[in-house]
Scaffold this motif. Structure first.
Motif, PDB file in Angstrom:
ATOM      1  N   ASP A   8     -65.720 -64.736 -46.323  1.00  0.00           N
ATOM      2  CA  ASP A   8     -67.372 -65.119 -47.057  1.00  0.00           C
ATOM      3  C   ASP A   8     -68.764 -64.832 -46.638  1.00  0.00           C
ATOM      4  OD1 ASP A   8     -65.255 -63.842 -49.359  1.00  0.00           O
ATOM      5  OD2 ASP A   8     -65.204 -65.198 -50.322  1.00  0.00           O
ATOM      6  N   ASN A   9     -68.090 -66.044 -45.775  1.00  0.00           N
ATOM      7  CA  ASN A   9     -69.525 -66.607 -45.787  1.00  0.00           C
ATOM      8  C   ASN A   9     -69.599 -66.663 -43.806  1.00  0.00           C
ATOM      9  OD1 ASN A   9     -70.730 -68.281 -48.143  1.00  0.00           O
ATOM     10  ND2 ASN A   9     -68.843 -68.762 -48.260  1.00  0.00           N
ATOM     11  N   ILE A  10     -68.683 -66.472 -43.414  1.00  0.00           N
ATOM     12  CA  ILE A  10     -69.231 -66.287 -41.674  1.00  0.00           C
ATOM     13  C   ILE A  10     -70.579 -65.467 -41.484  1.00  0.00           C
ATOM     14  CG2 ILE A  10     -67.730 -64.145 -40.970  1.00  0.00           C
ATOM     15  CD1 ILE A  10     -67.377 -67.647 -39.659  1.00  0.00           C
ATOM     16  N   HIS A  11     -70.668 -64.181 -41.510  1.00  0.00           N
ATOM     17  CA  HIS A  11     -71.594 -63.884 -41.526  1.00  0.00           C
ATOM     18  C   HIS A  11     -73.436 -64.550 -41.136  1.00  0.00           C
ATOM     19  CE1 HIS A  11     -69.366 -60.209 -42.359  1.00  0.00           C
ATOM     20  NE2 HIS A  11     -69.769 -60.014 -41.359  1.00  0.00           N
ATOM     21  N   THR A  12     -73.348 -65.688 -42.072  1.00  0.00           N
ATOM     22  CA  THR A  12     -73.810 -66.839 -42.445  1.00  0.00           C
ATOM     23  C   THR A  12     -74.198 -68.272 -42.296  1.00  0.00           C
ATOM     24  OG1 THR A  12     -74.370 -66.706 -44.602  1.00  0.00           O
ATOM     25  CG2 THR A  12     -75.135 -65.216 -43.936  1.00  0.00           C
ATOM     26  N   ILE A  13     -72.819 -68.764 -42.499  1.00  0.00           N
ATOM     27  CA  ILE A  13     -72.763 -70.243 -41.961  1.00  0.00           C
ATOM     28  C   ILE A  13     -72.165 -70.545 -40.983  1.00  0.00           C
ATOM     29  CG2 ILE A  13     -71.909 -72.227 -43.669  1.00  0.00           C
ATOM     30  CD1 ILE A  13     -72.912 -71.023 -46.127  1.00  0.00           C
ATOM     31  N   LYS A  14     -72.153 -71.005 -40.175  1.00  0.00           N
ATOM     32  CA  LYS A  14     -71.521 -71.392 -39.208  1.00  0.00           C
ATOM     33  C   LYS A  14     -71.564 -73.163 -38.757  1.00  0.00           C
ATOM     34  CE  LYS A  14     -71.689 -67.145 -37.149  1.00  0.00           C
ATOM     35  NZ  LYS A  14     -72.470 -66.538 -38.167  1.00  0.00           N
ATOM     36  N   SER A  55     -57.809 -82.647 -42.377  1.00  0.00           N
ATOM     37  CA  SER A  55     -56.400 -81.411 -43.222  1.00  0.00           C
ATOM     38  C   SER A  55     -57.145 -80.048 -42.126  1.00  0.00           C
ATOM     39  CB  SER A  55     -57.536 -80.711 -44.440  1.00  0.00           C
ATOM     40  OG  SER A  55     -57.552 -82.110 -45.105  1.00  0.00           O
ATOM     41  N   LEU A  56     -57.591 -79.284 -41.359  1.00  0.00           N
ATOM     42  CA  LEU A  56     -57.308 -78.223 -41.194  1.00  0.00           C
ATOM     43  C   LEU A  56     -56.429 -78.674 -39.962  1.00  0.00           C
ATOM     44  CD1 LEU A  56     -60.998 -76.222 -40.905  1.00  0.00           C
ATOM     45  CD2 LEU A  56     -58.753 -75.242 -41.382  1.00  0.00           C
ATOM     46  N   LYS A  57     -56.828 -80.130 -38.870  1.00  0.00           N
ATOM     47  CA  LYS A  57     -55.913 -79.479 -37.546  1.00  0.00           C
ATOM     48  C   LYS A  57     -54.595 -80.029 -37.980  1.00  0.00           C
ATOM     49  CE  LYS A  57     -58.745 -81.106 -34.397  1.00  0.00           C
ATOM     50  NZ  LYS A  57     -59.497 -82.154 -33.480  1.00  0.00           N
ATOM     51  N   LYS A  58     -54.427 -80.764 -39.278  1.00  0.00           N
ATOM     52  CA  LYS A  58     -53.296 -81.596 -39.535  1.00  0.00           C
ATOM     53  C   LYS A  58     -52.142 -80.007 -39.973  1.00  0.00           C
ATOM     54  CE  LYS A  58     -50.320 -84.131 -43.084  1.00  0.00           C
ATOM     55  NZ  LYS A  58     -50.329 -85.300 -44.154  1.00  0.00           N
ATOM     56  N   VAL A  59     -52.872 -78.816 -40.678  1.00  0.00           N
ATOM     57  CA  VAL A  59     -52.068 -77.891 -40.928  1.00  0.00           C
ATOM     58  C   VAL A  59     -52.011 -76.869 -40.304  1.00  0.00           C
ATOM     59  CG1 VAL A  59     -52.208 -76.170 -43.741  1.00  0.00           C
ATOM     60  CG2 VAL A  59     -52.523 -78.060 -43.532  1.00  0.00           C
ATOM     61  N   THR A  60     -52.743 -76.103 -39.218  1.00  0.00           N
ATOM     62  CA  THR A  60     -52.970 -75.552 -38.305  1.00  0.00           C
ATOM     63  C   THR A  60     -52.880 -75.772 -36.648  1.00  0.00           C
ATOM     64  OG1 THR A  60     -55.351 -75.520 -38.180  1.00  0.00           O
ATOM     65  CG2 THR A  60     -54.813 -74.184 -40.270  1.00  0.00           C
ATOM     66  N   GLY A  61     -53.414 -77.535 -36.817  1.00  0.00           N
ATOM     67  CA  GLY A  61     -52.895 -77.423 -35.229  1.00  0.00           C
ATOM     68  C   GLY A  61     -54.609 -77.176 -34.856  1.00  0.00           C
ATOM     69  N   MET A  62     -55.385 -76.391 -35.638  1.00  0.00           N
ATOM     70  CA  MET A  62     -56.390 -76.367 -34.861  1.00  0.00           C
ATOM     71  C   MET A  62     -58.040 -76.965 -35.623  1.00  0.00           C
ATOM     72  SD  MET A  62     -55.772 -73.896 -32.413  1.00  0.00           S
ATOM     73  CE  MET A  62     -54.175 -73.332 -32.456  1.00  0.00           C
ATOM     74  N   SER A  63     -59.626 -76.859 -35.228  1.00  0.00           N
ATOM     75  CA  SER A  63     -60.406 -77.751 -35.804  1.00  0.00           C
ATOM     76  C   SER A  63     -61.023 -76.974 -36.456  1.00  0.00           C
ATOM     77  CB  SER A  63     -60.934 -78.373 -34.744  1.00  0.00           C
ATOM     78  OG  SER A  63     -61.528 -77.212 -33.948  1.00  0.00           O
ATOM     79  N   VAL A  64     -62.560 -77.442 -37.265  1.00  0.00           N
ATOM     80  CA  VAL A  64     -62.830 -76.924 -37.882  1.00  0.00           C
ATOM     81  C   VAL A  64     -63.574 -75.568 -37.279  1.00  0.00           C
ATOM     82  CG1 VAL A  64     -64.827 -76.272 -39.691  1.00  0.00           C
ATOM     83  CG2 VAL A  64     -62.937 -78.348 -39.460  1.00  0.00           C
ATOM     84  N   SER A  65     -64.237 -76.292 -36.352  1.00  0.00           N
ATOM     85  CA  SER A  65     -65.274 -75.697 -34.624  1.00  0.00           C
ATOM     86  C   SER A  65     -64.312 -74.490 -34.431  1.00  0.00           C
ATOM     87  CB  SER A  65     -65.890 -76.269 -34.441  1.00  0.00           C
ATOM     88  OG  SER A  65     -66.516 -77.405 -34.330  1.00  0.00           O
ATOM     89  N   TYR A  66     -62.961 -74.271 -34.258  1.00  0.00           N
ATOM     90  CA  TYR A  66     -62.145 -73.442 -33.292  1.00  0.00           C
ATOM     91  C   TYR A  66     -62.050 -72.141 -34.189  1.00  0.00           C
ATOM     92  CZ  TYR A  66     -58.035 -70.592 -32.899  1.00  0.00           C
ATOM     93  OH  TYR A  66     -57.279 -69.473 -32.524  1.00  0.00           O
ATOM     94  N   TRP A  67     -61.789 -72.350 -36.151  1.00  0.00           N
ATOM     95  CA  TRP A  67     -61.618 -71.710 -36.847  1.00  0.00           C
ATOM     96  C   TRP A  67     -62.665 -70.913 -37.332  1.00  0.00           C
ATOM     97  CZ3 TRP A  67     -57.218 -69.936 -37.372  1.00  0.00           C
ATOM     98  CH2 TRP A  67     -55.904 -70.065 -38.085  1.00  0.00           C
ATOM     99  N   ILE A  68     -64.162 -71.700 -36.971  1.00  0.00           N
ATOM    100  CA  ILE A  68     -65.406 -71.252 -37.381  1.00  0.00           C
ATOM    101  C   ILE A  68     -66.145 -70.108 -36.296  1.00  0.00           C
ATOM    102  CG2 ILE A  68     -67.663 -71.175 -37.020  1.00  0.00           C
ATOM    103  CD1 ILE A  68     -66.968 -73.322 -38.736  1.00  0.00           C
ATOM    104  N   LEU A  69     -65.074 -70.319 -34.916  1.00  0.00           N
ATOM    105  CA  LEU A  69     -65.429 -68.676 -34.246  1.00  0.00           C
ATOM    106  C   LEU A  69     -64.514 -67.859 -34.060  1.00  0.00           C
ATOM    107  CD1 LEU A  69     -66.592 -68.339 -31.316  1.00  0.00           C
ATOM    108  CD2 LEU A  69     -65.320 -70.156 -29.998  1.00  0.00           C
ATOM    109  N   ASN A  70     -63.666 -68.369 -34.488  1.00  0.00           N
ATOM    110  CA  ASN A  70     -61.737 -67.461 -34.413  1.00  0.00           C
ATOM    111  C   ASN A  70     -62.581 -65.943 -35.051  1.00  0.00           C
ATOM    112  OD1 ASN A  70     -59.381 -66.849 -34.249  1.00  0.00           O
ATOM    113  ND2 ASN A  70     -59.425 -66.522 -36.321  1.00  0.00           N
ATOM    114  N   GLU A  71     -63.738 -66.454 -36.123  1.00  0.00           N
ATOM    115  CA  GLU A  71     -63.960 -65.945 -37.534  1.00  0.00           C
ATOM    116  C   GLU A  71     -64.819 -64.881 -36.809  1.00  0.00           C
ATOM    117  OE1 GLU A  71     -62.987 -64.260 -40.630  1.00  0.00           O
ATOM    118  OE2 GLU A  71     -61.629 -65.246 -40.006  1.00  0.00           O
ATOM    119  N   VAL A  72     -65.714 -65.812 -36.286  1.00  0.00           N
ATOM    120  CA  VAL A  72     -67.080 -64.791 -35.543  1.00  0.00           C
ATOM    121  C   VAL A  72     -66.051 -63.777 -34.760  1.00  0.00           C
ATOM    122  CG1 VAL A  72     -68.867 -65.082 -34.165  1.00  0.00           C
ATOM    123  CG2 VAL A  72     -68.575 -66.690 -36.029  1.00  0.00           C
TER     124      VAL A  72
END
Length: 284
Positions: free
Chosen positions: A191-197, A216-233
């Motif tokens: 919902d917020n990827i256009h404005t929040i990085k 939490s993200l690394k434990k469940v997905t194996g990837m960091s917060v920054s990875y998922w933000i860039l991935n969504e961008v």
């Protein structure tokens, strides 16, 4: 191996889609040997028509029986345990081609998704749609609008799957706190990827510390917060490059980047291709 392999769909398919129909006994062929444990950067959907199959997903064995749907999320570690007694369909889909509303359904059950049993009418509808989709995938590029038609059929199928999971009364497995955090994060990210990085901004929105969100993200997905933000961008950029006529500068601004050259650099670093080259390759 030093790390869990990450398989990328772009290495196997140029249209964001790979699919085939398999039959009992196909895995006897060495070329069809099951893959070892790995992650994918894309969605995988399975439709089991007859027989049974099993998959190990994040250390949990999932068994499919006839007339069932299932999907694997990008980033989930999985390994085939047995498909030799099953007949059905395999569909790998670039996340770019999965609409955000559908993704919210699928990712809302992160690490908890269960096989969904179809009734006879639903099974026939899915089978018929996939047969047409496979036929279109096999058409020559010279067929007018073939890629657009193929993607439209694909999204119709994905919508049917999302509808099944949205309405299903499947039993819900007890969720852990990290799983809940990841589910909430992915919803607010879309919902917020256009404005929040900023990772800290998402942590504030979820009322947790940045370190706990990352953990939490690394434990469940194996990837960091920054990875998922860039991935969504990058995913949103791909959608705009494919579906819109906006130029790269306009897309960069729409995604919250004042410097479109910086946006182009991070896109290329992620995808090993420039935004314009990506557009050209998908619209050929």
């Amino acid at each position: 191996m030093k790390d869990i392999p990450l398989h990328q769909l772009k290495e196997r398919a140029t249209t964001g889609l790979e699919m085939w129909r398999y039959y009992a006994g196909d895995m006897d062929d060495d070329d069809q040997a099951p893959l070892g444990a790995h992650r994918d950067d894309h969605y995988i959907f399975f439709l089991i028509e007859e027989g049974s199959a099993s998959l190990m997903i994040d250390f949990t064995e999932v068994v499919f029986h006839h007339q069932t749907l299932y999907y694997v999320l990008p980033g989930q570690v999985h390994q085939s345990l047995g498909y030799n007694e099953a007949r059905g369909w395999f569909i790998a889909v670039d996340t770019m081609l999965v609409p955000p509303d559908y993704r919210k359904v699928f990712e809302g059950s992160l690490a908890l998704q269960q096989p969904h049993a179809l009734n006879n009418d639903q099974m026939q509808q899915c089978r018929s749609l996939l047969e047409v989709l496979l036929q279109r995938c096999q058409e020559k590029d010279s067929v007018p609008f073939n890629l657009s038609v193929t993607h439209s059929l694909l999204q119709a199928f994905i919508g049917m799957v999302a509808g099944c999971y949205s309405c299903a009364a499947n039993p819900i497995v007890q969720s852990t706190r990290p799983m809940e955090i990841v589910q909430q994060f992915k919803r607010v990210l879309i919902d917020n990827i256009h404005t929040i990085k900023s990772p800290s901004a998402y942590a504030d929105m979820l009322r947790v510390s940045e370190s706990y969100l990352n953990e939490s993200l690394k434990k469940v997905t194996g990837m960091s917060v920054s990875y998922w933000i860039l991935n969504e961008v990058v995913l949103e950029a791909k959608r705009l490059l494919y579906y819109s006529e906006l130029n790269v500068k306009e897309i960069a601004h729409k995604l919250g980047y004042d410097d479109h050259t910086y946006f182009s650099r991070i896109f290329k670093k992620s995808e090993n291709i420039t935004p314009l080259s990506f557009r050209a390759s998908y619209r050929k």
